[in-house]
Enzyme design. Structure first.
Site, short mmCIF file in Angstrom:
data_model
loop_
_atom_site.label_atom_id
_atom_site.label_comp_id
_atom_site.label_asym_id
_atom_site.label_seq_id
_atom_site.Cartn_x
_atom_site.Cartn_y
_atom_site.Cartn_z
CD GLU A 1 3.53 -0.56 -0.05
OE1 GLU A 1 4.55 0.14 0.11
OE2 GLU A 1 3.57 -1.75 -0.39
CG ASP B 1 12.88 3.96 1.37
OD1 ASP B 1 12.36 3.17 0.56
OD2 ASP B 1 12.29 4.35 2.41
#
Lengths: 261, 429
Positions: A49, A60
């Site tokens: 990814e 995140d």
């Protein structure tokens, strides 16, 4: 059959879960990020990814936030993600892009899908795009053959699992815990339950991410999921020991997915 | 707060509403569609993990807004606790510096906690209890929303966590102390630009992890659906009161309504009292910072382009790659690179106009109102005052201009003291 379907056909034939590793493009520089992503594949990741650094990564935790800042401060530009993907494709590494939606929206959804396909990318993981808002991406991905990797969460209702899995292709990304990315001591018990609930709605492979950091955890997740997704731990490894540490972590995790708990 | 005048106005507008929008649903034609879109703007560009919570919130809010028990309790708190209705004050000495126009100030600065923010937090805190949640997450820029949230949580016995950019905790140290006095936990945010945008990012991260028992009490009419419509409705009382008060005072409506726009909550609240009065101009004043040409400003609607931030499609300050640009303003409550989606729609439809006032123009208006009317405004509100001065000069002495004085300036005395050199530097923190 998309190229991701081929990857999962192979890992299923081998009777194991796939290993998917995440690192941001442009971290710490574009050239070095290509080597780090390549090392993940060398070490045993079946798919990589490629993260697209973004100014406001709300899903995140601190590790990936810091890496995004490093990449942006080093002057990373969105179009460079295609250079990274293109080089990985040349090395026969199956690559998807993981990106928050505004950079794609701003680039133009159709143009981004077209350029990603031209670079040899396989699809996009979309942490802040739900199928309800994705009409243009559904169309562009069909036109270009890009896979649509949407997320499901422990809080997803049955109705939303049905909606999301029916819009997805390639695989479904199940977030193991309610929270942001980051290595954790334990992957939530919610994860197995979420995979079970999701499986009732789809034949697609189901990958589990958020919190996996070592071989033992990878083995646990491989016991109930079709793919183990690791991000923050790779970023930490890259920071700690560059290409070598990344390759070693990938090997350890690859061992884990081959010996499910 | 629906007075006689409002009832008449509703009666006119209802006739052109489609059947499905009739008031039995509590909705009107200015509400977003079922996907939370105002024209193309709004929506839910959010992680799947939060969609269930947004759905829960939509359902709870749609029920509550029609439930007399909820609306009765909110009205009671607004009246007996927040001090509503807020006053309408004419500012004749200030008006001499605004082309001689009649200037009316809607005194949200006199509300409990010193700004309009209390309207929204009381509503959302009541809703938090109704949803059975015990913890409130809030973000704050200048500290007005954080203080208001901490206040409502103290009143209703809710746990309160406030995220505040580190830069803002320094600019607004006294408000940090106020929030802590009220029992809230204040967490300085050290990521990104360390201001409001990053405080919202951090609040969203907290919410994803704690959505089961926590409500995110967003402080402006932005973010994912249903926040923009819910926060706007909770602030509509400003415009509804002002509409009635202006009519009672002058026997006419104002020519223009002026409000500052950061995220845009006070502006959308006051605008909504006049949206169906086509002769009333609606003018939002954005923070022009060091000037629009300097690149250091927060004038999202004037200078931005449509993009996604914090869950909604709206005008946005972004670079050529779609990376968010950090906004700048002397006012900690206005330096936000996004804006509520309904403002984007009002801009595109032309119903509202958006202009900018620089730091210097705002500070001049700040001092002017203090000296001519004995009212120290928030620096945020001083932007609206600066806009009203320019407008007054354009429209002349026959004009009536309503300014939403969204907050008081006590929190800004330190900034003002530096700007005007009022005390020696070593006496400042």
């Amino acid at each position: 059959m998309s190229r991701l379907d081929e990857v999962f056909a192979k890992t299923r034939a081998e009777g194991r879960a796939a290993l998917i590793g995440y690192l941001p493009a442009g971290y710490p520089t574009v050239a070095e990020s290509i080597e780090l992503l390549g090392a993940m594949a060398d070490g045993g990741c079946d798919v990589v990814e490629v993260g697209l650094p973004y100014s406001d990564p709300v899903m995140d935790g601190p590790t990936i936030q810091a890496a995004s800042v490093t990449a942006l401060d080093a002057g990373f530009r969105v179009r460079q993600v295609f250079d990274v993907v293109s080089e990985l494709a040349r090395r026969q590494v199956p690559a998807v892009v993981m990106t928050y939606w505004n950079p794609v929206h701003h680039y133009g959804v159709a143009a981004f899908a077209k350029d990603l396909a031209a670079a040899g990318g396989l699809g996009i993981v979309t942490p802040d795009l739900i199928p309800d808002e994705a009409a243009d991406w559904l169309a562009a991905s069909r036109d270009t053959g890009m896979d649509r990797i949407f997320l499901v969460a422990p809080s997803s209702t049955e109705e939303r699992l049905a909606l999301t899995t029916s819009a997805a292709s390639g695989f479904v990304y199940a977030t193991a815990v309610m929270g942001v990315t980051g290595a954790r001591d334990a992957v939530g018990v919610d994860a197995a339950d979420l995979v079970r609930r999701t499986r009732a709605h789809t034949e697609l492979p189901i990958g589990v991410g958020l919190g996996v950091r070592d071989g033992a955890q990878a083995a646990t997740v491989a016991g109930f999921a079709d793919a183990v997704i690791v991000g923050s731990a790779f970023v930490a490894a890259a920071e700690r020991g560059g290409v070598t540490a990344v390759r070693e972590l990938a090997s350890e995790l690859a061992e884990g997915v081959r010996n499910p708990a | 707060m629906m007075g006689r005048v409002d009832d008449e106005r509703e009666a006119v507008t209802e006739s052109d509403m489609p059947e499905s929008d009739m008031p039995k649903s509590g909705k009107n034609r200015h509400d977003p569609d079922e996907n939370g879109r105002f024209g193309p703007y709004g929506g839910r560009f959010m992680p799947e993990a939060l969609i269930a919570a947004l759905d829960e919130l939509s359902t709870a809010y749609d029920k509550a807004r029609l439930d007399p028990e909820f609306t009765g309790e909110l009205d009671r708190l607004l009246r007996e606790y927040a001090g509503r209705p807020s006053l309408l004050t004419e500012a004749p000495r200030f008006a001499e510096h605004a082309g001689g126009a009649t200037i009316l100030l809607k005194r949200e600065d006199l509300n409990h906690t010193g700004s309009h923010k209390i309207n929204n937090v009381l509503g959302q805190a009541l809703l938090t209890k109704r949803m059975g949640k015990k913890r409130v997450i809030a973000e704050t820029g200048a500290g007005q929303h954080g203080v208001a949230s901490a206040t409502a949580c103290a009143l209703l016995g809710l746990e309160c966590v406030v995220y505040m950019g580190e830069v803002d905790t320094e600019r607004q140290a006294l408000n940090v102390a106020r929030m802590r006095l009220l029992g809230a936990e204040v967490i300085p945010v050290r990521t990104g630009s360390r201001t409001l945008k990053d405080a919202i990012n951090e609040a969203l991260r907290d919410w994803v992890a704690n959505v089961e028992d926590s409500h995110y009490l967003l402080g402006t009419a932005a973010g994912a659906h249903p926040f923009p419509v819910m926060v706007r409705n909770l602030h509509k009382v400003i415009g509804e009161e002002a509409h009635q008060q202006t009519l009672e005072r002058l026997g006419r409506l104002p020519d223009a309504v002026v409000a500052c726009v950061g995220g845009g909550s006070n502006a959308i609240g006051v605008f909504h009292g006049f949206l169906d009065d086509p002769n009333v101009r609606l003018i939002g004043i954005e923070p022009g910072g060091k000037g629009l040409d300097s690149g250091e400003h927060g004038a999202t609607l004037s200078e931005g382009t449509p993009g996604l931030l914090h869950g909604a499609l709206s005008y946005l300050l972004q670079d050529e790659d779609g990376q968010t640009i950090e906004a700048y303003s002397i006012s900690a409550g206005l330096d936000y690179p996004g804006v509520g989606p309904e403002h984007s729609w009002l801009k595109d439809t032309g119903r509202a106009e958006y202009r900018a006032a620089t730091d210097a123009e705002a500070m001049e208006a700040f001092q002017l109102l203090s000296r001519t009317e004995g009212i120290i405004p928030a620096i945020e509100s001083a932007h609206a005052l600066a806009g009203a001065r320019t407008l007054g000069q354009e429209l002349g002495p026959d004009a009536v201009i309503l300014v939403n004085l969204s907050g008081r300036g006590d929190k800004d005395v330190d900034t003002a003291a530096r700007w005007f050199g009022l005390v020696s530097e070593e006496n400042l923190g």
